[in-house]
Structure formats: C-alpha cells, structure tokens
Scaffold this active site. Structure first.
Site, PDB file in Angstrom:
ATOM      1  CG  PHE A 117       5.887   3.380  -6.896  1.00 25.44           C
ATOM      2  CD1 PHE A 117       6.717   2.402  -7.457  1.00 25.44           C
ATOM      3  CD2 PHE A 117       4.640   3.623  -7.483  1.00 25.44           C
ATOM      4  CE1 PHE A 117       6.301   1.695  -8.580  1.00 25.44           C
ATOM      5  CE2 PHE A 117       4.225   2.920  -8.595  1.00 25.44           C
ATOM      6  CZ  PHE A 117       5.057   1.967  -9.151  1.00 25.44           C
ATOM      7  CG  ASP A 144      10.285  12.104  -0.048  1.00 26.07           C
ATOM      8  OD1 ASP A 144       9.658  11.831   0.991  1.00 26.07           O
ATOM      9  OD2 ASP A 144      10.026  11.603  -1.155  1.00 26.07           O
ATOM     10  CE1 TYR A 157      -3.647  11.836  -5.508  1.00 32.84           C
ATOM     11  CE2 TYR A 157      -5.094  10.564  -6.941  1.00 32.84           C
ATOM     12  CZ  TYR A 157      -3.833  11.042  -6.624  1.00 32.84           C
ATOM     13  OH  TYR A 157      -2.764  10.728  -7.432  1.00 32.84           O
ATOM     14  CB  VAL A 210      -5.053  -3.912  -7.942  1.00 27.22           C
ATOM     15  CG1 VAL A 210      -4.711  -3.784  -9.405  1.00 27.22           C
ATOM     16  CG2 VAL A 210      -5.721  -5.248  -7.685  1.00 27.22           C
ATOM     17  NE  ARG A 254     -12.431  -1.014  -4.491  1.00 28.15           N
ATOM     18  CZ  ARG A 254     -11.107  -1.037  -4.595  1.00 28.15           C
ATOM     19  NH1 ARG A 254     -10.366  -1.116  -3.523  1.00 28.15           N
ATOM     20  NH2 ARG A 254     -10.533  -0.983  -5.769  1.00 28.15           N
ATOM     21  N   GLY A 280     -19.025   2.812  -6.070  1.00 27.62           N
ATOM     22  CA  GLY A 280     -18.404   3.903  -6.834  1.00 27.62           C
ATOM     23  C   GLY A 280     -17.265   3.453  -7.727  1.00 27.62           C
TER      24      GLY A 280
HETATM   25  N1  LIG Z   1       1.007   5.293  -8.244  1.00 25.36           N
HETATM   26  C1  LIG Z   1       0.111   5.602  -9.157  1.00 25.36           C
HETATM   27  O1  LIG Z   1      -0.553   4.694  -9.731  1.00 25.36           O
HETATM   28  C2  LIG Z   1      -0.143   7.024  -9.549  1.00 25.36           C
HETATM   29  C3  LIG Z   1      -1.090   7.298 -10.532  1.00 25.36           C
HETATM   30  C4  LIG Z   1      -1.330   8.604 -10.912  1.00 25.36           C
HETATM   31  C5  LIG Z   1      -0.605   9.633 -10.348  1.00 25.36           C
HETATM   32  N2  LIG Z   1       0.307   9.365  -9.373  1.00 25.36           N
HETATM   33  C6  LIG Z   1       1.048  10.514  -8.802  1.00 25.36           C
HETATM   34  O2  LIG Z   1       2.424  10.239  -8.843  1.00 25.36           O
HETATM   35  C7  LIG Z   1       3.101  10.858  -7.736  1.00 25.36           C
HETATM   36  C8  LIG Z   1       3.945   9.837  -7.003  1.00 25.36           C
HETATM   37  O3  LIG Z   1       3.110   8.794  -6.527  1.00 25.36           O
HETATM   38  P1  LIG Z   1       3.695   7.444  -5.920  1.00 25.36           P
HETATM   39  O4  LIG Z   1       2.763   6.368  -6.298  1.00 25.36           O
HETATM   40  O5  LIG Z   1       5.149   7.336  -6.266  1.00 25.36           O
HETATM   41  O6  LIG Z   1       3.488   7.733  -4.375  1.00 25.36           O
HETATM   42  P2  LIG Z   1       4.510   7.626  -3.135  1.00 25.36           P
HETATM   43  O7  LIG Z   1       3.673   7.807  -1.926  1.00 25.36           O
HETATM   44  O8  LIG Z   1       5.358   6.424  -3.260  1.00 25.36           O
HETATM   45  O9  LIG Z   1       5.437   8.901  -3.361  1.00 25.36           O
HETATM   46  C9  LIG Z   1       5.141  10.167  -2.854  1.00 25.36           C
HETATM   47  C10 LIG Z   1       6.414  10.729  -2.222  1.00 25.36           C
HETATM   48  O10 LIG Z   1       6.153  12.055  -1.785  1.00 25.36           O
HETATM   49  C11 LIG Z   1       6.616  12.200  -0.430  1.00 25.36           C
HETATM   50  N3  LIG Z   1       5.769  13.208   0.196  1.00 25.36           N
HETATM   51  C12 LIG Z   1       4.431  13.105   0.478  1.00 25.36           C
HETATM   52  N4  LIG Z   1       3.994  14.242   1.042  1.00 25.36           N
HETATM   53  C13 LIG Z   1       5.072  15.085   1.110  1.00 25.36           C
HETATM   54  C14 LIG Z   1       5.250  16.414   1.575  1.00 25.36           C
HETATM   55  N5  LIG Z   1       4.241  17.107   2.115  1.00 25.36           N
HETATM   56  N6  LIG Z   1       6.476  16.973   1.484  1.00 25.36           N
HETATM   57  C15 LIG Z   1       7.517  16.259   0.961  1.00 25.36           C
HETATM   58  N7  LIG Z   1       7.405  15.009   0.502  1.00 25.36           N
HETATM   59  C16 LIG Z   1       6.197  14.426   0.569  1.00 25.36           C
HETATM   60  C17 LIG Z   1       6.487  10.823   0.191  1.00 25.36           C
HETATM   61  O11 LIG Z   1       7.323  10.621   1.295  1.00 25.36           O
HETATM   62  C18 LIG Z   1       6.874   9.938  -1.000  1.00 25.36           C
HETATM   63  O12 LIG Z   1       8.272   9.738  -1.066  1.00 25.36           O
HETATM   64  C19 LIG Z   1       1.993  11.488  -6.886  1.00 25.36           C
HETATM   65  O13 LIG Z   1       1.950  12.857  -7.200  1.00 25.36           O
HETATM   66  C20 LIG Z   1       0.719  10.792  -7.342  1.00 25.36           C
HETATM   67  O14 LIG Z   1      -0.389  11.635  -7.208  1.00 25.36           O
HETATM   68  C21 LIG Z   1       0.559   8.095  -8.960  1.00 25.36           C
END
Ligand SMILES: NC(=O)c1ccc[n+]([C@@H]2O[C@H](COP(=O)([O-])OP(=O)(O)OC[C@H]3O[C@@H](n4cnc5c(N)ncnc54)[C@H](O)[C@@H]3O)[C@@H](O)[C@H]2O)c1
Length: 304
Positions: A11, A31, A140, A183, A264, A266
């Site tokens: 994303f 990825d 996490y 959400v 929920r 917590g």
């Molecule tokens: N979405 C949010 O609201 C949010 C908030 C805070 C932090 N983050 C952080 O932002 C980053 C991206 O989150 P997102 O929401 O885009 O999630 P997402 O799940 O859409 O993206 C994660 C990507 O990493 C890849 N991936 C997962 N495990 C892997 C591995 N072991 N090796 C290679 N690729 C792997 C997945 O295939 C995916 O493309 C994450 O680090 C997350 O912790 C997201």
C-alpha cells in the site's frame, strides 16, 4: 540516483516508488508479495521477489549499491503479531538487521525507515511528541521499536545515516481492509458491498488519519533532510469515527447505515500526535486534509 524500496508492492511502498520514479530515480523493489501485489509496482521499477530475511536480499542490495534504501516491508498486522510473535519478530527485527548489514557494506547514503505511532502504546499525553516515552502494547509495536533501536545503533557504531518516520493511521488508494489502522479501508469495503458499518463503542474515539500521498512526500523529504532523526508523520488533527462516517456519507451522496458494537478491549480512546518537529526539521507538511484525502480514496474505491 538509485533506490531500493522494500515492500514496494504494498500500500504505502507502491506510492513511494511512484514518487521516486517521478523525480528520476532508478527504483528496485524487494517484496515477497505476502500482502503486496505485482500490479501495484510501477512498470518502470525493477522487482525482485524475495524475502527481506534472506541472503538473496542482502546479495541483491550489494549488487545494486543503492544510494538510498526505503524500508517498508513488514509484518504490519497487530492481531497477527499477537497470534505469531516469532514470525513478527523475525520479519520486523531480523529482516531489518539483514538489510542494515547489507546497507552498511554497500555504503548506502541513508536508511529511511517506516515506523509507527504504535511504539507509544497507551500514552495519555495530548499531543504526543517524538521525545515521549515508548511503551508499545502489541508485539508489532515492540518489534518496530526494536528495529528503530537497531537502526540507531548501526548509525552510532558504523555511521550508517538514517531517518525514522513514525506514521499515524495511514489511508488512501490500494489499502486493504486488513493490517494497521485500516478503518477507512474497512468502511469503504462495506460501502462497496452495501453492508452496514460496524462501530466499536460510541464512535467518539479519535485518531490522526494521514493520506498516503503525504506519507510518500515525507519519505522523499527524508532524502535531503532530517538526518539521524525521528519524526512523527501525521496531520496534527484528530478525527472521530463518527466524523469519518459523516464525511464518507457526504462523498457517497446518501445516508450510510451503521450499528454500534462493544468497545474493543485495550482500544485507545483518543490519540493526538504532533507534526511540529517534521515541519521544522524534515521540511515537510501534509497537503491533504481528511475531506480531500477521503474524496480521492472514495473515488479509487468505487472504480476498483
Ligand atoms: N498502514 C498504516 O497505517 C501504517 C502505519 C504505521 C506504519 N506503517 C508501516 O508502513 C509499512 C508499510 O505498511 P503498509 O500499510 O503499506 O503494509 P502492506 O502490507 O501493504 O505492505 C507491506 C509490504 O511488504 C511486503 N512484505 C511483507 N513481509 C515481507 C518480507 N518478509 N519480505 C519481503 N517483503 C515483505 C508485503 O508483500 C507488502 O508488499 C510497514 O512497515 C508498516 O509497519 C503502516
């Protein structure tokens, strides 16, 4: 200039890849497609299907010798981290160390890390700043905080430069209804399927919702600014669930049906985080307010 984006099929990562290509970078995506999609990767980016924990990932970074590495690949699902803390720690901590080792050897100019405001846990301060204590509630949050600390140690011991970006609740096109803080994606999914929206508790709980394009801009800003520092990437304003429903029903041009279920356990009631430090030192500020962001996300959702 060359960049590696881990999680570039996900994303947030896929939006960062697009911005990097726009400003002329050669972009490589690592990825494993566990949650990401091949179709989200910009056609000009070079994909490698591999795990960030693998030797292959390290080898490819040493071969590419990127100027910058944007680390987004993660196990980003809070519930899943509770069910499988070993998997969570392996990807989020060991995977990060594997990348840090590669970046150290490849003399990468900067390691730009996607972190989370989940590192603070149930802190009641309003608003939270980067200097506040961290006490994550979930595995996490704990694994992301550990990754942050490893990044800081690699800087201290080996001089590997970094910027850590702690996001609020990110939303926007391509978000799935799973994972962290989704959400808005969950509600849009229900709206598309003509289902009722489920509200936990009274719906007055607030969060800071930040649009994904603003998050991508913050990553681009980190190329030049904010060396060896940590920033909260958020709007600095709080929005309640009931506010979200009213903005979504305006977009939908119709009433939305919803029901209240139990709170929920917590769940944090109010969360307010400051973006003052990012504005000052990262030289970044959000361009989208919640209405504009939801407008773009809604349009994407109804067309996909
Ligand atoms: N979405 C949010 O609201 C949010 C908030 C805070 C932090 N983050 C952080 O932002 C980053 C991206 O989150 P997102 O929401 O885009 O999630 P997402 O799940 O859409 O993206 C994660 C990507 O990493 C890849 N991936 C997962 N495990 C892997 C591995 N072991 N090796 C290679 N690729 C792997 C997945 O295939 C995916 O493309 C994450 O680090 C997350 O912790 C997201």
């Amino acid at each position: 200039m060359k960049a590696v984006v881990t999680g570039g099929a996900g994303f947030i990562g896929s939006h960062i890849v697009e911005e990097l290509i726009k400003i002329g970078f050669q972009v490589h995506v690592i990825d494993n497609f566990s949650t990401g999609k091949q179709g989200y990767i910009h056609p000009l980016a070079i994909p490698y299907e591999m795990d960030i924990c693998s030797n292959k990932a390290k080898e490819i970074i040493l071969k590419i010798k990127p100027d910058y590495l944007f680390h987004l690949a993660a196990q980003a699902d809070v519930v899943r981290s509770t069910l499988n803390p070993m998997e969570d720690a392996n990807i989020n901590i060991m995977g990060t160390i594997n990348l840090l080792e590669a970046c150290k050897e490849a003399s990468v100019k900067k390691f730009i890390f996607s972190s989370t405001s989940a590192v603070y846990g149930n802190i009641t301060k309003n608003p939270i700043s980067e200097e506040d204590p961290t006490l994550p509630l979930s595995y996490y949050g704990l694994s992301k905080l550990s990754a942050e600390n490893y990044i800081k140690r690699y800087n201290h011991i080996f001089g590997l430069p970094y910027t850590i970006l702690r996001y609020g609740n990110v939303y926007g096109p391509r978000q799935t209804a799973k994972g962290e803080g989704g959400v808005i994606a969950v509600f849009l999914d229900k709206i598309r399927n003509n289902e009722k929206l489920k509200i936990h508790g009274d719906g007055k709980q607030t969060r800071d919702y930040i649009y994904v394009k603003d998050v991508a801009d913050a990553n681009i800003a980190a190329i030049k600014n904010g060396d060896n520092n940590t920033f909260q990437i958020c709007t600095g304003t709080s929005t309640s669930i009931m506010d979200l429903i009213s903005i979504l029903s305006e977009e939908h041009n119709d009433d939305l049906y919803y029901f209240h279920s139990s709170e929920r356990i917590g769940d944090i009631k109010h969360s307010s985080i400051s973006n003052r430090k990012a504005k000052k030192h990262l030289i970044w500020s959000p361009s989208y307010d919640i209405k504009q962001g939801i407008h773009e996300t809604y349009n994407f959702s109804v067309n996909h």
